[in-house]
Design a protein around this motif. Structure first.
Motif, PDB file in Angstrom:
ATOM      1  N   HIS A   1      72.419 -20.642 -33.749  1.00 32.36           N
ATOM      2  CA  HIS A   1      70.987 -20.822 -33.990  1.00 32.36           C
ATOM      3  C   HIS A   1      70.689 -22.325 -33.932  1.00 32.36           C
ATOM      4  O   HIS A   1      71.535 -23.151 -34.246  1.00 32.36           O
ATOM      5  CB  HIS A   1      70.605 -20.276 -35.365  1.00 32.36           C
ATOM      6  CG  HIS A   1      70.611 -18.772 -35.402  1.00 32.36           C
ATOM      7  ND1 HIS A   1      69.977 -18.060 -36.380  1.00 32.36           N
ATOM      8  CD2 HIS A   1      71.163 -17.862 -34.573  1.00 32.36           C
ATOM      9  CE1 HIS A   1      70.150 -16.767 -36.158  1.00 32.36           C
ATOM     10  NE2 HIS A   1      70.871 -16.622 -35.070  1.00 32.36           N
TER      11      HIS A   1
ATOM     12  N   GLY B   1      64.918 -29.793 -27.395  1.00 26.73           N
ATOM     13  CA  GLY B   1      64.349 -28.499 -27.800  1.00 26.73           C
ATOM     14  C   GLY B   1      64.692 -28.221 -29.249  1.00 26.73           C
ATOM     15  O   GLY B   1      63.815 -27.910 -30.078  1.00 26.73           O
ATOM     16  N   ALA B   2      65.957 -28.368 -29.584  1.00 27.18           N
ATOM     17  CA  ALA B   2      66.406 -28.079 -30.953  1.00 27.18           C
ATOM     18  C   ALA B   2      65.741 -29.014 -31.959  1.00 27.18           C
ATOM     19  O   ALA B   2      65.539 -28.660 -33.119  1.00 27.18           O
ATOM     20  CB  ALA B   2      67.923 -28.209 -31.033  1.00 27.18           C
TER      21      ALA B   2
ATOM     22  N   MET C   1      63.698 -30.285 -21.631  1.00 25.29           N
ATOM     23  CA  MET C   1      63.647 -28.824 -21.569  1.00 25.29           C
ATOM     24  C   MET C   1      64.135 -28.216 -22.876  1.00 25.29           C
ATOM     25  O   MET C   1      65.105 -28.699 -23.464  1.00 25.29           O
ATOM     26  CB  MET C   1      64.593 -28.294 -20.476  1.00 25.29           C
ATOM     27  CG  MET C   1      64.265 -28.697 -19.067  1.00 25.29           C
ATOM     28  SD  MET C   1      62.795 -27.887 -18.444  1.00 25.29           S
ATOM     29  CE  MET C   1      63.297 -26.178 -18.395  1.00 25.29           C
TER      30      MET C   1
ATOM     31  N   LYS D   1      68.988 -31.252 -16.938  1.00 27.02           N
ATOM     32  CA  LYS D   1      69.514 -29.908 -17.180  1.00 27.02           C
ATOM     33  C   LYS D   1      69.895 -29.284 -15.835  1.00 27.02           C
ATOM     34  O   LYS D   1      69.108 -29.344 -14.886  1.00 27.02           O
ATOM     35  CB  LYS D   1      68.441 -29.074 -17.903  1.00 27.02           C
ATOM     36  CG  LYS D   1      68.949 -27.795 -18.489  1.00 27.02           C
ATOM     37  CD  LYS D   1      68.047 -27.304 -19.616  1.00 27.02           C
ATOM     38  CE  LYS D   1      68.535 -25.964 -20.121  1.00 27.02           C
ATOM     39  NZ  LYS D   1      67.885 -25.542 -21.360  1.00 27.02           N
TER      40      LYS D   1
ATOM     41  N   HIS E   1      69.267 -21.115 -17.598  1.00 25.25           N
ATOM     42  CA  HIS E   1      69.659 -21.492 -18.966  1.00 25.25           C
ATOM     43  C   HIS E   1      70.820 -20.604 -19.424  1.00 25.25           C
ATOM     44  O   HIS E   1      71.893 -21.072 -19.767  1.00 25.25           O
ATOM     45  CB  HIS E   1      68.464 -21.365 -19.910  1.00 25.25           C
ATOM     46  CG  HIS E   1      68.816 -21.600 -21.333  1.00 25.25           C
ATOM     47  ND1 HIS E   1      68.896 -22.858 -21.887  1.00 25.25           N
ATOM     48  CD2 HIS E   1      69.158 -20.736 -22.327  1.00 25.25           C
ATOM     49  CE1 HIS E   1      69.264 -22.761 -23.153  1.00 25.25           C
ATOM     50  NE2 HIS E   1      69.428 -21.481 -23.448  1.00 25.25           N
TER      51      HIS E   1
ATOM     52  N   MET F   1      60.572 -18.823 -26.463  1.00 20.45           N
ATOM     53  CA  MET F   1      61.258 -17.777 -25.713  1.00 20.45           C
ATOM     54  C   MET F   1      60.254 -16.996 -24.858  1.00 20.45           C
ATOM     55  O   MET F   1      60.267 -15.767 -24.851  1.00 20.45           O
ATOM     56  CB  MET F   1      61.963 -16.814 -26.680  1.00 20.45           C
ATOM     57  CG  MET F   1      62.891 -17.454 -27.677  1.00 20.45           C
ATOM     58  SD  MET F   1      64.358 -18.190 -26.956  1.00 20.45           S
ATOM     59  CE  MET F   1      65.268 -16.754 -26.529  1.00 20.45           C
TER      60      MET F   1
ATOM     61  N   ILE G   1      60.878 -24.148 -30.963  1.00 15.66           N
ATOM     62  CA  ILE G   1      61.892 -23.406 -31.737  1.00 15.66           C
ATOM     63  C   ILE G   1      61.503 -23.499 -33.213  1.00 15.66           C
ATOM     64  O   ILE G   1      62.023 -24.340 -33.958  1.00 15.66           O
ATOM     65  CB  ILE G   1      63.298 -23.969 -31.489  1.00 15.66           C
ATOM     66  CG1 ILE G   1      63.577 -24.027 -29.981  1.00 15.66           C
ATOM     67  CG2 ILE G   1      64.345 -23.093 -32.180  1.00 15.66           C
ATOM     68  CD1 ILE G   1      64.927 -24.612 -29.637  1.00 15.66           C
TER      69      ILE G   1
ATOM     70  N   PHE H   1      66.882 -14.432 -34.564  1.00 19.10           N
ATOM     71  CA  PHE H   1      66.162 -15.666 -34.894  1.00 19.10           C
ATOM     72  C   PHE H   1      65.088 -15.425 -35.953  1.00 19.10           C
ATOM     73  O   PHE H   1      64.675 -16.351 -36.649  1.00 19.10           O
ATOM     74  CB  PHE H   1      65.559 -16.298 -33.635  1.00 19.10           C
ATOM     75  CG  PHE H   1      66.583 -16.582 -32.562  1.00 19.10           C
ATOM     76  CD1 PHE H   1      67.829 -17.093 -32.901  1.00 19.10           C
ATOM     77  CD2 PHE H   1      66.315 -16.329 -31.226  1.00 19.10           C
ATOM     78  CE1 PHE H   1      68.787 -17.349 -31.927  1.00 19.10           C
ATOM     79  CE2 PHE H   1      67.263 -16.576 -30.245  1.00 19.10           C
ATOM     80  CZ  PHE H   1      68.505 -17.093 -30.596  1.00 19.10           C
TER      81      PHE H   1
ATOM     82  N   ARG I   1      65.453 -16.458 -39.661  1.00 24.03           N
ATOM     83  CA  ARG I   1      64.953 -17.753 -40.122  1.00 24.03           C
ATOM     84  C   ARG I   1      63.691 -17.622 -40.975  1.00 24.03           C
ATOM     85  O   ARG I   1      63.410 -18.450 -41.818  1.00 24.03           O
ATOM     86  CB  ARG I   1      64.554 -18.594 -38.890  1.00 24.03           C
ATOM     87  CG  ARG I   1      65.669 -19.236 -38.166  1.00 24.03           C
ATOM     88  CD  ARG I   1      66.012 -20.504 -38.881  1.00 24.03           C
ATOM     89  NE  ARG I   1      67.351 -20.920 -38.600  1.00 24.03           N
ATOM     90  CZ  ARG I   1      67.671 -21.865 -37.734  1.00 24.03           C
ATOM     91  NH1 ARG I   1      66.747 -22.483 -37.057  1.00 24.03           N
ATOM     92  NH2 ARG I   1      68.922 -22.194 -37.564  1.00 24.03           N
TER      93      ARG I   1
HETATM   94  C1  LIG Z   1      66.643 -20.547 -34.182  1.00 23.86           C
HETATM   95  C2  LIG Z   1      66.810 -20.364 -32.690  1.00 23.86           C
HETATM   96  N1  LIG Z   1      65.757 -19.985 -31.953  1.00 23.86           N
HETATM   97  C3  LIG Z   1      65.890 -19.798 -30.612  1.00 23.86           C
HETATM   98  C4  LIG Z   1      67.090 -20.005 -30.008  1.00 23.86           C
HETATM   99  C5  LIG Z   1      67.271 -19.698 -28.520  1.00 23.86           C
HETATM  100  N2  LIG Z   1      67.603 -20.923 -27.778  1.00 23.86           N
HETATM  101  C6  LIG Z   1      68.869 -21.176 -27.399  1.00 23.86           C
HETATM  102  S1  LIG Z   1      69.013 -22.629 -26.616  1.00 23.86           S
HETATM  103  C7  LIG Z   1      67.376 -22.909 -26.718  1.00 23.86           C
HETATM  104  C8  LIG Z   1      66.801 -24.161 -26.123  1.00 23.86           C
HETATM  105  C9  LIG Z   1      67.469 -25.370 -26.661  1.00 23.86           C
HETATM  106  O1  LIG Z   1      66.947 -26.508 -26.051  1.00 23.86           O
HETATM  107  P1  LIG Z   1      67.697 -27.878 -26.234  1.00 23.86           P
HETATM  108  O2  LIG Z   1      68.098 -28.042 -27.651  1.00 23.86           O
HETATM  109  O3  LIG Z   1      66.828 -28.941 -25.671  1.00 23.86           O
HETATM  110  O4  LIG Z   1      69.029 -27.710 -25.406  1.00 23.86           O
HETATM  111  P2  LIG Z   1      69.224 -27.637 -23.805  1.00 23.86           P
HETATM  112  O5  LIG Z   1      69.596 -26.234 -23.505  1.00 23.86           O
HETATM  113  O6  LIG Z   1      67.964 -28.066 -23.136  1.00 23.86           O
HETATM  114  O7  LIG Z   1      70.348 -28.557 -23.537  1.00 23.86           O
HETATM  115  C10 LIG Z   1      66.719 -21.880 -27.382  1.00 23.86           C
HETATM  116  C11 LIG Z   1      65.274 -21.799 -27.627  1.00 23.86           C
HETATM  117  C12 LIG Z   1      68.183 -20.372 -30.827  1.00 23.86           C
HETATM  118  N3  LIG Z   1      69.396 -20.554 -30.337  1.00 23.86           N
HETATM  119  N4  LIG Z   1      68.005 -20.559 -32.151  1.00 23.86           N
END
Ligand SMILES: Cc1ncc(C[n+]2csc(CCOP(=O)(O)OP(=O)(O)O)c2C)c(N)n1
Length: 631
Positions: free
Chosen positions: A124, A155-156, A185, A290, A305, A350, A372, A399, A402
């Protein structure tokens, strides 16, 4: 495009068995190794499926980190953890890499039980900075000495927890290194104000050019010019705030370096070396592409992805053929939105995964991608419902964990009409224990006012959405599985609130198949009937409120009731049915065939079902053993 079909030559890679082997290589050699790793990733993931784009993007970053750090003494915590394939390849798991995401093989995410180099399990998003700060504080309390690094994507970073952690870490004096891997991304292009801020920093080449020229000028000054040198240094420091509106990370208390080129190993190594020795929290902002090096993934990072197996030369993804539940949900949402302009869709980063891309195109003003941020998504929905519109929040089962408190506190206690479209409910397969959707029924069971529906076929999903979105008052969850499903006789029986459907009459045992499990319940019934055990089959449809009357009537007849569900056995529907039958004191026995409450590992869904006795054979054997042995 990088890939050469005939190139299977991993000259440098074949000699890398631990990060120590990297330390001997020159930068040129590391560059060749990076290319070999890309070929190796493509070669393997095109067969196993997996998170290709994110991993192609971090090849140089991972090499630079392992060159500078002394892992496993130094600790790297990877946010989400989907981008750790390169780390796994470099830390002794290259030779079993083809078992990636297979039952019994290596996991697609960090696993402490798999390697001493994986120091914290993730899956997560947005947990890395909290975990790293905790580990760094533990290190200091124990007077130990090593470096702790969190690697987090842009993203995270949009997840609230990451911001909470930065807020805490920034003001601490704890030595902590955060690497921000910024590729613009999330799964799709990143959204939100923070993302806009990062893109502003990213496109400030003028600042960096000017800063570099100024530094060169300062360096060229004679020793005697100390005062001028000091003065120019001051100007250089203030330039940043002139060019970059506000230094968010510095204001939080971090020393900020960047942005630097995340595909330039030498540059990263130099900055990481410096950052590692600094006191207090440091953030290094690294810009990566990416999907780097694979044309199709670079052009379409969202699509690549997380992928099923694909053909490398054409980028063609292997497609299952039939329409999956996510697409059915997405199409139904478009239909419903056409009928009722109060319907709103919400996703937490998503859009494609939940099938909402078309909805976004057709109804952009009624669509919200919040990043996210599952907790925010749910309370946003509560606000929208309070404001008089009809929000549908589409989030994967895993997810949504959370947002437990937001569901309870903000939605359910106020009995607001929010529809939870819970995708990937049940066993999800390859992504493994952090992603299994096997807890939702139990946690939703504790929520007041919550209605829970579980469709067993595409038609049922459509009908349940009609009911939930257009008719139901109060919170309602419709939970549906990953992948596609088939229609069966009885799936067209009109949906009635709180009512199940008796699909087959029998006399010896009652089988209640929940959602997707109905399919193997039918198969198990066929096997049992071949042994002359007559089965009654119920599709409960509503997991709450339950059709007590139908279940008790059947139990009075067969005296044996079996609930088959691909979720944990504690605290959910099966547990409710057990209580119902016990309390009725009708001399009937119950059995739940479900999953144990432990982490359920990765592997093909069918194999996981088989392992845990949730296939037709397993169900048949369990029932015979429980009720029909010894006559
Ligand atoms: C709490 C949560 N919500 C949704 C996801 C689904 N998810 C997996 S990777 C991701 C995108 C992550 O983006 P980033 O952190 O920028 O990493 P990148 O893949 O771009 O390297 C998402 C939304 C998840 N893993 N955890």
């Amino acid at each position: 495009m990088l890939f050469k079909n005939d190139s299977k030559c991993y000259g440098y890679l074949s000699r890398i068995n631990s990060p120590d082997d990297l330390k001997k290589l020159t930068y040129d050699e590391l560059g060749i190794l990076a290319e070999e790793i890309r070929l190796f990733l493509l070669d393997t993931i095109s067969k196993t499926g997996g998170h290709i784009a994110s991993n192609l993007g971090v090849v140089e970053l991972t090499l630079a980190l392992h060159k500078v750090l002394n892992a496993p003494v130094d600790k790297i915590i990877w946010d989400v953890g989907h981008q750790t394939y390169v780390h796994k390849i470099l830390t002794g798991r290259k030779d079993c890499f083809e078992t990636l995401r297979q039952l019994g093989g290596i996991a697609g995410f960090p696993k402490t039980q798999e390697s001493e180099y994986d120091v914290f399990n993730t899956g997560h998003s947005s947990t890395s900075v909290s975990a790293a700060l905790g580990m760094a504080r533990a290190r200091d309390l124990k007077h130990e000495n090593y470096t702790v690094v969190a690697v987090i994507g842009d993203g995270a970073l949009s997840g609230g927890m990451a911001l909470e952690a930065l807020n805490d870490a920034g003001m601490s004096r704890t030595n902590l290194l955060v690497i921000l891997n910024d590729n613009g991304m999330s799964i799709a292009p990143n959204v939100g104000g923070l993302s806009r801020y990062l893109s502003k920093i990213r496109v400030r080449p003028l600042y960096y050019k000017t800063r570099e020229s100024m530094q060169a000028f300062i360096d060229s000054l004679p020793r005697s010019g100390r005062r001028l040198r000091k003065f120019l240094h001051k100007i250089k420091a203030s330039m940043k705030s002139m060019f970059i509106p506000s230094m968010f990370f510095e204001d939080l208390g971090f020393r900020y370096f960047g942005p630097i080129d995340g595909h330039n190993i030498k540059e990263m190594v130099e900055v990481f070396e410096q950052a590692k020795t600094m006191k207090g929290p440091v953030l290094v902002h690294v810009v990566t592409v990416k999907g780097k090096g694979y044309k199709f993934a670079e052009e379409n990072p969202g699509v690549y992805h997380g992928v099923a197996p694909f053909e490398i030369e054409t980028g063609q993804l292997v497609n299952s053929g039939s329409e999956d539940y996510s697409s059915i949900f997405g199409r139904k949402m478009c239909e419903l939105a056409k009928q009722d302009d109060k319907i709103i869709a919400i996703t937490a980063a998503m859009t494609d995964g939940t099938g909402l891309s078309q909805f976004r195109e057709l109804y952009p003003r009624r669509f919200f991608d919040v990043g996210i941020a599952e907790q925010h998504a749910v309370t946003l929905a509560a606000g929208l419902a309070m404001g008089g519109v009809k929000p549908v929040v589409a989030i994967y089962s895993t997810f949504l964990q959370r947002a437990y408190d937001q569901i309870l506190h903000d939605v359910a206690l106020q009995n607001l009409k929010v529809v939870f479209a819970i995708d990937r409910a049940g066993v999800v397969g390859d992504d493994g224990e952090t992603h299994q959707g096997i807890y939702d029924v139990s946690y939703l069971y504790t929520i007041p006012n919550m209605t829970i529906l579980s469709p067993a076929s595409p038609n049922e999903l459509r009908n349940m959405l009609d009911y939930a979105v257009l008719k139901h008052q109060g919170p309602v969850a419709v939970r549906y599985p990953k992948g596609s499903g088939r229609e069966f006789e009885g799936s067209d029986v009109p949906l009635e609130y709180g009512k199940g459907v008796l699909l087959k009459e029998g006399t010896s045992v009652t089988l209640i198949g929940v959602g997707k499990m109905l399919e193997c319940t039918f198969e198990a019934a066929r096997l049992l009937e071949a042994e002359r055990i007559s089965c009654e089959i119920i599709n409960p449809r509503f997991l709450r409120p339950v059709d007590d009357e139908m279940i008790l009537t059947s139990a009075r007849k067969t005296k044996k009731v079996v609930v088959i569900e691909d979720v944990i056995q504690e605290g959910g529907f099966g547990a409710y049915v057990t209580g119902l039958i016990n309390d009725a004191r009708i001399g009937a026995y119950t059995k739940i065939i479900g999953l144990p409450n432990k982490g359920i590992e990765h592997g093909k869904t069918e194999l996981i079902y088989k392992k845990y006795g949730l296939d037709a054979e397993g169900i048949k054997s369990a029932i015979i053993k429980e009720f029909f042995m010894n006559g």
